[in-house]
Design a protein around this motif. Structure first.
Motif, PDB file in Angstrom:
ATOM      1  N   LEU A 119       0.833  -1.204   0.000  1.00  0.00           N
ATOM      2  CA  LEU A 119       0.000   0.000   0.000  1.00  0.00           C
ATOM      3  C   LEU A 119       0.867   1.252   0.000  1.00  0.00           C
ATOM      4  O   LEU A 119       0.590   2.214  -0.729  1.00  0.00           O
ATOM      5  N   LEU A 120       1.907   1.242   0.811  1.00  0.00           N
ATOM      6  CA  LEU A 120       2.800   2.404   0.864  1.00  0.00           C
ATOM      7  C   LEU A 120       3.449   2.640  -0.492  1.00  0.00           C
ATOM      8  O   LEU A 120       3.689   3.797  -0.884  1.00  0.00           O
ATOM      9  N   ALA A 121       3.717   1.558  -1.221  1.00  0.00           N
ATOM     10  CA  ALA A 121       4.330   1.695  -2.546  1.00  0.00           C
ATOM     11  C   ALA A 121       3.368   2.342  -3.544  1.00  0.00           C
ATOM     12  O   ALA A 121       3.811   2.992  -4.502  1.00  0.00           O
ATOM     13  N   GLU A 122       2.058   2.184  -3.345  1.00  0.00           N
ATOM     14  CA  GLU A 122       1.061   2.779  -4.240  1.00  0.00           C
ATOM     15  C   GLU A 122       0.736   4.224  -3.881  1.00  0.00           C
ATOM     16  O   GLU A 122       0.143   4.957  -4.682  1.00  0.00           O
ATOM     17  N   ALA A 123       1.137   4.652  -2.678  1.00  0.00           N
ATOM     18  CA  ALA A 123       0.632   5.912  -2.135  1.00  0.00           C
ATOM     19  C   ALA A 123       1.293   7.139  -2.757  1.00  0.00           C
ATOM     20  O   ALA A 123       2.507   7.199  -2.924  1.00  0.00           O
ATOM     21  N   ASP A 124       0.456   8.130  -3.059  1.00  0.00           N
ATOM     22  CA  ASP A 124       0.946   9.460  -3.429  1.00  0.00           C
ATOM     23  C   ASP A 124       1.165  10.312  -2.186  1.00  0.00           C
ATOM     24  O   ASP A 124       1.889  11.317  -2.224  1.00  0.00           O
ATOM     25  N   LEU A 125       0.524   9.916  -1.096  1.00  0.00           N
ATOM     26  CA  LEU A 125       0.602  10.655   0.161  1.00  0.00           C
ATOM     27  C   LEU A 125       0.439   9.664   1.295  1.00  0.00           C
ATOM     28  O   LEU A 125      -0.378   8.739   1.205  1.00  0.00           O
ATOM     29  N   VAL A 126       1.202   9.845   2.368  1.00  0.00           N
ATOM     30  CA  VAL A 126       1.093   9.010   3.565  1.00  0.00           C
ATOM     31  C   VAL A 126       0.791   9.921   4.741  1.00  0.00           C
ATOM     32  O   VAL A 126       1.473  10.934   4.947  1.00  0.00           O
ATOM     33  N   VAL A 127      -0.245   9.565   5.516  1.00  0.00           N
ATOM     34  CA  VAL A 127      -0.683  10.390   6.648  1.00  0.00           C
ATOM     35  C   VAL A 127      -0.828   9.528   7.892  1.00  0.00           C
ATOM     36  O   VAL A 127      -0.891   8.302   7.809  1.00  0.00           O
ATOM     37  N   PRO A 128      -0.907  10.150   9.080  1.00  0.00           N
ATOM     38  CA  PRO A 128      -1.071   9.374  10.311  1.00  0.00           C
ATOM     39  C   PRO A 128      -2.431   8.700  10.394  1.00  0.00           C
ATOM     40  O   PRO A 128      -3.339   8.964   9.599  1.00  0.00           O
ATOM     41  N   GLY A 129      -2.571   7.854  11.404  1.00  0.00           N
ATOM     42  CA  GLY A 129      -3.825   7.152  11.637  1.00  0.00           C
ATOM     43  C   GLY A 129      -4.877   8.034  12.268  1.00  0.00           C
ATOM     44  O   GLY A 129      -4.669   9.236  12.491  1.00  0.00           O
ATOM     45  N   PRO A 130      -6.044   7.455  12.586  1.00  0.00           N
ATOM     46  CA  PRO A 130      -7.156   8.248  13.119  1.00  0.00           C
ATOM     47  C   PRO A 130      -6.836   9.021  14.391  1.00  0.00           C
ATOM     48  O   PRO A 130      -7.340  10.136  14.574  1.00  0.00           O
ATOM     49  N   ALA A 131      -6.013   8.459  15.249  1.00  0.00           N
ATOM     50  CA  ALA A 131      -5.706   9.139  16.503  1.00  0.00           C
ATOM     51  C   ALA A 131      -5.056  10.503  16.272  1.00  0.00           C
ATOM     52  O   ALA A 131      -5.165  11.413  17.113  1.00  0.00           O
TER      53      ALA A 131
END
Length: 273
Positions: free
Chosen positions: A241-253
């Motif tokens: 999934l990280l390899a597909e991502a254009d953007l990485v963000v934190p989790g819900p917390a």
């Protein structure tokens, strides 16, 4: 934001939009702001719609892609409701019963399982999620249940072994509830995944994949991130999934969905100032 291109935004639920069923207020506010700005926002979840309680839906959505793509609703209209063919359903249940796997048959109306399955799900995680128990039915005879997906726990057979037993028509993934452990997973029709449901929505809206923003964190989110014109992954997501991502963000917390919406310019003018 006047004149900005309108998007179709698809949000995974567990571990993305919500944390153990709790939706951060910042996430609900971001959904409302994006919709005020003219974007379409839908949940895109492995859960059946029967397992989407009011607090998760409270922000208001344009629709839902549920059961990992098998069920699609948009503007109150059901566009897809795919279920296991009867012969395949019988064969899958037989394998699970033969190997003493605890399982739930997921439908839009309710969730069904063998008598006593509630205790096995509770034992697998100290306490079964309340959203499961609230809609669980244990009628004894499951032969007439037409289901879209199966969740299972306490399997003595690993995922690879189940895949071999089921054959190519059936897909098996690790559970969306990571704390159920390695003996838990999800069983689905191999030809159905979240991107299939998303494409149904995109076609109905007259959009293209380039107009899609997808946000997810789990194994069943891979196809939707690969499909989306803009793919957003949650920190700590599986490597594919990280390899597909254009953007990485934190989790819900840490309000990751709200951060993604802000960075991508999806909030309406009032929310962006």
């Amino acid at each position: 934001m006047t004149g900005s291109p309108k998007r179709a935004i698809f949000l995974d639920v567990d571990g993305t939009y919500a944390d153990h069923g709790t939706v951060p207020e910042a996430h609900a506010d971001a959904v409302r702001a994006a919709r005020r700005g003219g974007h379409r926002v839908l949940l895109c979840t492995g859960r059946p719609v029967s397992m989407l309680p009011a607090p998760i839906l409270a922000a208001g959505f344009d629709g839902v892609v549920a059961a990992a793509g098998a069920y699609v609703s948009l503007d109150g209209q059901v566009l897809a409701d795919e279920r296991f063919p009867d012969d395949l359903a019988t064969a899958v249940r037989h394998v699970l019963d033969e190997h003493d796997v605890a399982y739930l048959l997921e439908t839009p109306e309710a969730i069904y399982g063998p008598v006593g399955v509630d205790a096995r799900f509770t034992a697998a995680r100290s306490a079964a999620p309340q959203e499961i128990l609230d809609v669980l039915r244990m009628p004894g005879d499951l032969s007439a249940v037409r289901f879209a997906k199966i969740s299972y726990v306490d399997s003595p057979v690993p995922i690879a072994g189940l895949r071999a037993l089921f054959g190519p028509e059936i897909g098996v993934l690790p559970s969306s509830y990571a704390d159920f452990g390695d003996s838990a997973g999800e069983i689905h029709l191999a030809r159905i995944h979240k991107a299939v449901g998303i494409e149904t929505v995109v076609t109905a809206l007259g959009l293209t994949a380039a107009d899609v923003v997808a946000v997810g964190d789990g194994h069943n989110d891979l196809e939707m991130l690969a499909y989306a014109g803009t793919a957003v992954a949650i920190e700590g997501a599986p490597a594919p999934l990280l390899a597909e991502a254009d953007l990485v963000v934190p989790g819900p917390a840490d309000g990751g969905v709200a951060r993604a919406f802000e960075q991508l310019g999806l909030l309406d003018g009032a929310a962006s100032r």
